[in-house]
Design a protein around this motif. Sequence first.
Motif: not given
Length: 130
Positions: A94-118
């Motif tokens: 349960v903890v690992e799945i929650a950590d995986a979702r948090e990492a995925q969402r953080s990755y997606e947020a950084n990807l959107k910021m990267f795309d916007q800056a690009r």
Amino acid sequence: MSDLMKTLALSASGMQAQSTRLRHVSENIANADTPGYRRKTMRFEQMVTGGELTGQVKPGPVSLDQRALERVFDPGHPLADENGHYDGSNVDLVVEIADAREAQRSYEANLKMFDQARQMTSSLLDLLRR
């Protein structure tokens, strides 16, 4: 222009750090049933350039979770002691799945910021060409 490049570097470092975190979470999930396996954890460290904080992050050292290993009763298991117990892993799915979702969402947020800056950099270059 320099600020846009800093933004690209900032979001790229976040994506790389979250990718590393997700890799460790995946290893934990894959080894949840491995006897004696200890959960891997990592933290992020801030990057320093020229003695100043850049805002960028990098994966820190990997450490093993020191919580007690689960004792499993299975007298037929080859690793079982004379009482029929062996050490399982300390991975909580349960903890690992929650950590995986948090990492995925953080990755997606950084990807959107990267795309916007690009996109902003591309628009700026188009304006400068006119």
